[in-house]
Design a protein around this motif. Sequence first.
Motif, PDB file in Angstrom:
ATOM      1  N   LEU A  97       1.180  -1.402  -0.326  1.00 52.25           N
ATOM      2  CA  LEU A  97       0.047  -0.058  -0.528  1.00 52.25           C
ATOM      3  C   LEU A  97       1.117   1.132  -0.314  1.00 52.25           C
ATOM      4  O   LEU A  97       0.125   2.808   0.106  1.00 52.25           O
ATOM      5  CB  LEU A  97      -0.956  -0.189   1.472  1.00 52.25           C
ATOM      6  CG  LEU A  97      -1.900  -1.100   1.047  1.00 52.25           C
ATOM      7  CD1 LEU A  97      -2.679  -1.696   2.763  1.00 52.25           C
ATOM      8  CD2 LEU A  97      -2.840  -1.044   0.346  1.00 52.25           C
ATOM      9  N   GLY A  98       2.608   1.188   0.191  1.00 50.27           N
ATOM     10  CA  GLY A  98       3.244   2.220   0.540  1.00 50.27           C
ATOM     11  C   GLY A  98       4.135   2.136   1.337  1.00 50.27           C
ATOM     12  O   GLY A  98       4.259   0.672   0.906  1.00 50.27           O
ATOM     13  N   GLY A  99       5.601   2.629   1.294  1.00 53.10           N
ATOM     14  CA  GLY A  99       6.859   2.115   1.591  1.00 53.10           C
ATOM     15  C   GLY A  99       7.429   3.619   2.325  1.00 53.10           C
ATOM     16  O   GLY A  99       6.674   4.766   2.301  1.00 53.10           O
ATOM     17  N   VAL A 100       8.285   2.786   2.953  1.00 48.76           N
ATOM     18  CA  VAL A 100       8.724   4.539   3.824  1.00 48.76           C
ATOM     19  C   VAL A 100      10.757   3.875   3.354  1.00 48.76           C
ATOM     20  O   VAL A 100      10.862   3.189   3.457  1.00 48.76           O
ATOM     21  CB  VAL A 100       9.431   4.062   5.096  1.00 48.76           C
ATOM     22  CG1 VAL A 100      10.475   5.256   5.501  1.00 48.76           C
ATOM     23  CG2 VAL A 100       7.377   4.694   5.805  1.00 48.76           C
ATOM     24  N   TYR A 101      11.247   4.572   2.615  1.00 55.23           N
ATOM     25  CA  TYR A 101      12.648   4.477   2.258  1.00 55.23           C
ATOM     26  C   TYR A 101      13.906   5.022   2.396  1.00 55.23           C
ATOM     27  O   TYR A 101      13.337   6.153   2.724  1.00 55.23           O
ATOM     28  CB  TYR A 101      12.628   4.510   0.141  1.00 55.23           C
ATOM     29  CG  TYR A 101      14.007   4.576   0.116  1.00 55.23           C
ATOM     30  CD1 TYR A 101      14.979   3.000  -0.457  1.00 55.23           C
ATOM     31  CD2 TYR A 101      15.284   5.531  -0.161  1.00 55.23           C
ATOM     32  CE1 TYR A 101      15.674   2.638  -1.032  1.00 55.23           C
ATOM     33  CE2 TYR A 101      16.375   5.524  -0.938  1.00 55.23           C
ATOM     34  CZ  TYR A 101      16.803   4.280  -1.353  1.00 55.23           C
ATOM     35  OH  TYR A 101      17.739   3.900  -1.452  1.00 55.23           O
ATOM     36  N   SER A 102      14.314   4.751   3.230  1.00 56.78           N
ATOM     37  CA  SER A 102      15.704   5.246   3.439  1.00 56.78           C
ATOM     38  C   SER A 102      17.196   4.392   2.991  1.00 56.78           C
ATOM     39  O   SER A 102      17.317   3.678   2.749  1.00 56.78           O
ATOM     40  CB  SER A 102      16.474   5.208   4.761  1.00 56.78           C
ATOM     41  OG  SER A 102      17.604   5.805   5.089  1.00 56.78           O
ATOM     42  N   PRO A 103      17.535   6.022   2.385  1.00 51.81           N
ATOM     43  CA  PRO A 103      19.370   5.899   1.727  1.00 51.81           C
ATOM     44  C   PRO A 103      20.326   5.271   2.676  1.00 51.81           C
ATOM     45  O   PRO A 103      21.479   4.535   2.352  1.00 51.81           O
ATOM     46  CB  PRO A 103      19.540   6.678   1.142  1.00 51.81           C
ATOM     47  CG  PRO A 103      19.622   8.005   1.826  1.00 51.81           C
ATOM     48  CD  PRO A 103      17.987   7.338   2.371  1.00 51.81           C
ATOM     49  N   ASP A 104      20.172   4.643   3.433  1.00 53.62           N
ATOM     50  CA  ASP A 104      20.984   5.253   4.380  1.00 53.62           C
ATOM     51  C   ASP A 104      21.079   3.348   5.179  1.00 53.62           C
ATOM     52  O   ASP A 104      21.080   3.805   6.741  1.00 53.62           O
ATOM     53  CB  ASP A 104      21.255   6.009   6.188  1.00 53.62           C
ATOM     54  CG  ASP A 104      20.378   7.757   5.454  1.00 53.62           C
ATOM     55  OD1 ASP A 104      21.538   7.447   4.532  1.00 53.62           O
ATOM     56  OD2 ASP A 104      20.254   8.626   6.114  1.00 53.62           O
ATOM     57  N   CYS A 105      21.135   2.485   4.215  1.00 50.60           N
ATOM     58  CA  CYS A 105      21.759   1.585   4.122  1.00 50.60           C
ATOM     59  C   CYS A 105      22.708   0.524   3.309  1.00 50.60           C
ATOM     60  O   CYS A 105      22.280   0.757   2.114  1.00 50.60           O
ATOM     61  CB  CYS A 105      19.842   0.893   4.281  1.00 50.60           C
ATOM     62  SG  CYS A 105      20.607  -1.230   5.442  1.00 50.60           S
ATOM     63  N   ALA A 106      22.896  -0.750   3.842  1.00 42.18           N
ATOM     64  CA  ALA A 106      23.911  -1.631   2.920  1.00 42.18           C
ATOM     65  C   ALA A 106      23.434  -3.089   2.902  1.00 42.18           C
ATOM     66  O   ALA A 106      23.917  -3.001   4.176  1.00 42.18           O
ATOM     67  CB  ALA A 106      25.571  -0.486   2.533  1.00 42.18           C
ATOM     68  N   ALA A 107      23.786  -3.868   1.795  1.00 47.72           N
ATOM     69  CA  ALA A 107      23.665  -4.803   1.895  1.00 47.72           C
ATOM     70  C   ALA A 107      25.074  -5.089   1.648  1.00 47.72           C
ATOM     71  O   ALA A 107      26.043  -4.741   1.178  1.00 47.72           O
ATOM     72  CB  ALA A 107      22.702  -5.747   0.864  1.00 47.72           C
ATOM     73  N   LEU A 108      25.612  -5.995   2.470  1.00 50.30           N
ATOM     74  CA  LEU A 108      26.820  -6.531   2.992  1.00 50.30           C
ATOM     75  C   LEU A 108      27.029  -8.096   3.301  1.00 50.30           C
ATOM     76  O   LEU A 108      25.845  -9.125   3.596  1.00 50.30           O
ATOM     77  CB  LEU A 108      27.773  -5.872   3.623  1.00 50.30           C
ATOM     78  CG  LEU A 108      27.592  -5.498   5.056  1.00 50.30           C
ATOM     79  CD1 LEU A 108      27.958  -6.559   5.786  1.00 50.30           C
ATOM     80  CD2 LEU A 108      28.170  -3.863   5.686  1.00 50.30           C
ATOM     81  N   HIS A 109      28.177  -8.569   2.886  1.00 46.33           N
ATOM     82  CA  HIS A 109      28.065 -10.412   3.948  1.00 46.33           C
ATOM     83  C   HIS A 109      28.959 -10.566   5.053  1.00 46.33           C
ATOM     84  O   HIS A 109      29.946  -9.963   4.899  1.00 46.33           O
ATOM     85  CB  HIS A 109      28.642 -11.167   2.596  1.00 46.33           C
ATOM     86  CG  HIS A 109      29.215 -12.811   3.084  1.00 46.33           C
ATOM     87  ND1 HIS A 109      29.663 -12.729   4.346  1.00 46.33           N
ATOM     88  CD2 HIS A 109      29.318 -13.654   1.736  1.00 46.33           C
ATOM     89  CE1 HIS A 109      29.675 -14.318   3.756  1.00 46.33           C
ATOM     90  NE2 HIS A 109      29.393 -14.826   2.842  1.00 46.33           N
ATOM     91  N   PRO A 110      28.203 -10.614   6.236  1.00 42.42           N
ATOM     92  CA  PRO A 110      27.981 -10.422   7.159  1.00 42.42           C
ATOM     93  C   PRO A 110      30.044 -10.572   7.756  1.00 42.42           C
ATOM     94  O   PRO A 110      30.613 -10.611   8.771  1.00 42.42           O
ATOM     95  CB  PRO A 110      27.588  -9.961   8.203  1.00 42.42           C
ATOM     96  CG  PRO A 110      26.253 -11.143   7.863  1.00 42.42           C
ATOM     97  CD  PRO A 110      27.062 -10.464   6.204  1.00 42.42           C
TER      98      PRO A 110
END
Length: 424
Positions: free
Chosen positions: A159-172
């Motif tokens: 129905l909608g969403g909230v986006y933030s640029p302050d995140c990176a996916a990585l291999h921990p």
Amino acid sequence: MGNSMIPSFWLSTLDPIVPRPPLPGDRSYDVAIAGGGYTGLWTAYYLSQLAPSLSIAVLEASYCGFGASGRNGGWASGLFPVSEAKLARRYGADRARAMHAALADAVDEVGRVGIDCDYAKGGTISLARSPAQLRRARRSPGFLSRSAAAAICNATDVLGGVYSPDCAALHPARLVRGLLDAVLQRGVAVYEGTRVLSLSRGSVVTDHGTVTAGTVVRALEGYTAQLSGHRRALAPVYSLMIATEPLPASDWERIGLARRETFTDERHMIIYGQRTADDRLAFGGRGAPYHFGSRIEPSYDQVPAVFDSLRETLADMFRIRPGIAYRWGGPLGIPRDWMPSVGLRDGVAWAGGYVGDGVAAANLAGRTLADLIAGHETERTGLPWVGHRSRRWEPEPIRWLGINAGLRATTLRDAWEKHPAPAR
């Protein structure tokens, strides 16, 4: 399901880990760090740059990355468990903004260091998939319309969403083991297979000898409760994950996550996922019980009912039923007031209580501890979490009853929002 002796999908993708030798008896260092995860290793990394004359030792019970640092969801996020509004009420608006700006910068800093860990800064999206979730999402900065949210992550019922640029996916696991290599190259001593039994000003007692040190650092996160005298400092609450087999391109064309955005939704019981570099869905969530007396056991990493729930949630979100290749879990540290902290007092430093958002926060904590130990006053040492002390958790059985009642109430609240009672 993968090798049951390896604690996570991430760790299973690495070359077999051969632990470094344990502490060879009593030793003396300028700084002794208890814990070989992100917090301890980032502290050693930055401190070795800031004060290269200091001798530093890291003490790890198993091997570096065995705990949450090698098992987490792979989100290097600017999220903080205490809202900016709440921080502003307690510390003032400027310091609250500074806290969140520092965390956002930490996301970038993890990438700037240059460790090979499949780092992809695509941001993060929290989907609204029910009317109640949509109402919450509309109150958040970064709100997206239905079409804009679905263009990023085309889940069901969006129905909608909230986006933030302050995140990176990585291999921990690649991050933590790469960080280990970096600190070793800087001359830091790392002793694996060395369990810390107790620590105090000037001394760390382990099962292989005692380390005397001018500064002692506690960086044990979810395992803090196993340390003598710290049973009620942080509650070890389990988070569990699954990883699918690699999905075909046709599925990804429909699902999206083209920039490897991490994803969740606005439910109360936290879920979290990412598209891995090899095109799997790595997906996790809370819901496993807290164990009486803050106990931590390998068997607690496996809760079939939670794994089944995670698989069904993926099926519901994306209309897929892929093979589940890996299932794992582990404890994270939760302070009584959900406020992470960093500090140095009377020769004993600490950092942790990240409530599951520790990948970037531990980097910021490591830089902050390095400043504090080196005696440097910086913008980081003035952040609201520096010097904060959370009150201890209640004794048992109140702790067990309270935490598990909260988990149950959260589950029921989500179910109610998904299937609200009909209007009269």
